[in-house]
Design a protein around this motif. Structure first.
Motif, PDB file in Angstrom:
ATOM      1  N   ARG A  52       7.699   3.459   6.767  1.00 58.48           N
ATOM      2  CA  ARG A  52       8.443   4.708   6.976  1.00 58.48           C
ATOM      3  C   ARG A  52       9.942   4.452   7.070  1.00 58.48           C
ATOM      4  O   ARG A  52      10.750   5.123   6.408  1.00 58.48           O
ATOM      5  CB  ARG A  52       7.951   5.409   8.254  1.00 58.48           C
ATOM      6  CG  ARG A  52       8.717   6.683   8.576  1.00 58.48           C
ATOM      7  CD  ARG A  52       8.088   7.442   9.721  1.00 58.48           C
ATOM      8  NE  ARG A  52       8.107   6.722  10.976  1.00 58.48           N
ATOM      9  CZ  ARG A  52       9.170   6.669  11.790  1.00 58.48           C
ATOM     10  NH1 ARG A  52      10.300   7.280  11.450  1.00 58.48           N
ATOM     11  NH2 ARG A  52       9.100   6.009  12.925  1.00 58.48           N
ATOM     12  N   GLU A  74       0.834  -1.205   0.000  1.00 59.23           N
ATOM     13  CA  GLU A  74       0.000   0.000   0.000  1.00 59.23           C
ATOM     14  C   GLU A  74       0.870   1.258   0.000  1.00 59.23           C
ATOM     15  O   GLU A  74       0.589   2.221  -0.729  1.00 59.23           O
ATOM     16  CB  GLU A  74      -0.925   0.005   1.229  1.00 59.23           C
ATOM     17  CG  GLU A  74      -1.960  -1.114   1.246  1.00 59.23           C
ATOM     18  CD  GLU A  74      -3.070  -0.909   0.217  1.00 59.23           C
ATOM     19  OE1 GLU A  74      -3.106   0.161  -0.419  1.00 59.23           O
ATOM     20  OE2 GLU A  74      -3.904  -1.821   0.054  1.00 59.23           O
ATOM     21  N   ALA A  75       1.934   1.248   0.789  1.00 58.85           N
ATOM     22  CA  ALA A  75       2.813   2.421   0.858  1.00 58.85           C
ATOM     23  C   ALA A  75       3.480   2.693  -0.489  1.00 58.85           C
ATOM     24  O   ALA A  75       3.696   3.848  -0.872  1.00 58.85           O
ATOM     25  CB  ALA A  75       3.875   2.215   1.939  1.00 58.85           C
ATOM     26  N   ARG A  98       2.347   2.537  -3.315  1.00 56.38           N
ATOM     27  CA  ARG A  98       1.458   3.179  -4.281  1.00 56.38           C
ATOM     28  C   ARG A  98       1.586   4.700  -4.270  1.00 56.38           C
ATOM     29  O   ARG A  98       1.154   5.366  -5.211  1.00 56.38           O
ATOM     30  CB  ARG A  98       0.015   2.775  -4.002  1.00 56.38           C
ATOM     31  CG  ARG A  98      -0.258   1.311  -4.334  1.00 56.38           C
ATOM     32  CD  ARG A  98      -1.651   0.905  -3.961  1.00 56.38           C
ATOM     33  NE  ARG A  98      -1.957  -0.431  -4.466  1.00 56.38           N
ATOM     34  CZ  ARG A  98      -2.810  -1.271  -3.919  1.00 56.38           C
ATOM     35  NH1 ARG A  98      -3.463  -0.910  -2.829  1.00 56.38           N
ATOM     36  NH2 ARG A  98      -3.037  -2.460  -4.437  1.00 56.38           N
ATOM     37  N   ALA A  99       2.161   5.244  -3.209  1.00 58.30           N
ATOM     38  CA  ALA A  99       2.324   6.700  -3.134  1.00 58.30           C
ATOM     39  C   ALA A  99       3.340   7.151  -4.179  1.00 58.30           C
ATOM     40  O   ALA A  99       4.389   6.531  -4.350  1.00 58.30           O
ATOM     41  CB  ALA A  99       2.786   7.104  -1.737  1.00 58.30           C
ATOM     42  N   PRO A 100       3.063   8.231  -4.898  1.00 60.16           N
ATOM     43  CA  PRO A 100       3.964   8.656  -5.976  1.00 60.16           C
ATOM     44  C   PRO A 100       5.351   9.043  -5.503  1.00 60.16           C
ATOM     45  O   PRO A 100       6.313   8.973  -6.277  1.00 60.16           O
ATOM     46  CB  PRO A 100       3.229   9.857  -6.595  1.00 60.16           C
ATOM     47  CG  PRO A 100       2.258  10.304  -5.552  1.00 60.16           C
ATOM     48  CD  PRO A 100       1.864   9.082  -4.791  1.00 60.16           C
ATOM     49  N   ASP A 101       5.483   9.444  -4.232  1.00 62.69           N
ATOM     50  CA  ASP A 101       6.794   9.842  -3.735  1.00 62.69           C
ATOM     51  C   ASP A 101       7.515   8.719  -2.991  1.00 62.69           C
ATOM     52  O   ASP A 101       8.576   8.933  -2.409  1.00 62.69           O
ATOM     53  CB  ASP A 101       6.666  11.053  -2.814  1.00 62.69           C
ATOM     54  CG  ASP A 101       5.787  10.775  -1.587  1.00 62.69           C
ATOM     55  OD1 ASP A 101       5.044   9.756  -1.605  1.00 62.69           O
ATOM     56  OD2 ASP A 101       5.838  11.567  -0.629  1.00 62.69           O
ATOM     57  N   CYS A 102       6.963   7.504  -3.011  1.00 61.74           N
ATOM     58  CA  CYS A 102       7.604   6.373  -2.328  1.00 61.74           C
ATOM     59  C   CYS A 102       8.872   5.985  -3.096  1.00 61.74           C
ATOM     60  O   CYS A 102       8.827   5.837  -4.322  1.00 61.74           O
ATOM     61  CB  CYS A 102       6.648   5.188  -2.241  1.00 61.74           C
ATOM     62  SG  CYS A 102       7.355   3.771  -1.328  1.00 61.74           S
TER      63      CYS A 102
END
Length: 281
Positions: free
Chosen positions: A184, A25-26, A28-32
């Motif tokens: 994180r 899930e994490a 999927r964030a564009p800045d990951c």
């Protein structure tokens, strides 16, 4: 690390892998800074594999039953490398990794453990915290080494232990923090490794088909058992070339286009003909 380039993560699970789901899930964030390239398991029936497949993530399963540990780990290792994996996250993976496997991925395997390490290594962590009358329990993300739960701790989260707590109740609260902590700390770890020369060379080299990393003395990269690039003890990069070995300096102002081309050419000169005929790089 170049803008918008994300490290490829492999996740090992043995069950439903709720921490695996948190990492997917994490990502999927564009800045990951990482993407999940493969979820692998020692249990073909693991519920987490089905969930990952539903999310469009590639999966791999290999039961170790009736198989020497070295052979089992070789198959897992091959699947990770074929997927272009650059680092591994353990997420409820219940098998001890061999020293040889850990060495091959040295500094690139992370795990999350349900205690405030160095307290309570191993199993039954929540019951042990309650029995010791600890005021707080929690979880730790750490690097994996040959010794169980002994690698460098990268981050922790604390959870209060309540009066009358059961191991199950405490575990449920700790798990909530695990799902927050693991993505994180993994992202922070990836960002910290992104700009080192070794990390950049590794990213280029391991993106080549069937490339493998070896860490015996110098860090080297090989295909079909033949080394095509090597980082020496003094930090220089040598790559195989038509005239022998070419040496390139790794520095902040290095031309990474030239370096990338040299690594790729070394791979082409080392790869077996069958791999080249199949399409090469």
């Amino acid at each position: 690390m170049a803008e918008n380039v994300r490290r490829k993560l492999g996740i090992l699970i043995s069950g439903r892998g709720s921490n695996m789901a948190a990492l997917v899930e994490a990502a999927r964030a564009p800045d990951c800074p990482f993407e999940v390239a493969l979820v692998a398991s020692d249990k073909p029936e693991a519920a987490g594999l089905a969930w990952a497949a539903e999310q469009g993530v590639a999966t791999f399963a290999q039961s170790p039953k009736g198989m020497p540990k070295a052979e089992y780990e070789a198959r897992i290792d091959a699947a990770l490398r074929n997927a272009g994996v650059e680092l591994i996250a353990l997420a409820g993976y219940m098998r001890l990794l061999s020293p040889a496997f850990v060495e091959r991925w040295a500094g690139r395997i992370l795990n999350i453990h349900p205690s405030l390490l160095p307290k309570y290594k191993g199993l039954d962590t929540h019951a042990r915290a309650i029995e010791a009358r600890d005021a707080v329990a929690g979880c730790s993300v750490h690097l994996v080494t040959e010794e169980l739960d002994a690698g460098t701790v990268l981050g922790q989260a604390e959870v209060p232990v309540h009066l009358g707590d059961t191991a199950e109740a405490l575990a449920a609260r700790v798990l909530v923090e695990e799902h927050r902590l693991y993505p994180r700390i993994l992202a922070e770890f990836v960002r910290s490794m992104a700009d080192t020369p070794l990390a950049r060379v590794r990213s280029v080299a391991l993106a080549l088909p069937e490339a493998e990393e070896e860490n015996e003395g110098d860090t080297s990269f090989s295909v079909d058992g033949t080394v095509f690039a090597r980082i020496t003890g003094d930090g220089a990069l040598t790559t195989r070339s038509e005239s022998g070995w070419r040496t390139l300096t790794l520095s902040e102002d290095a031309d990474w286009t030239v370096i990338g081309d040299a690594i790729a050419r070394g791979w082409e000169l080392s790869a077996p003909q069958a791999l080249l005929e199949a399409g090469g790089r």
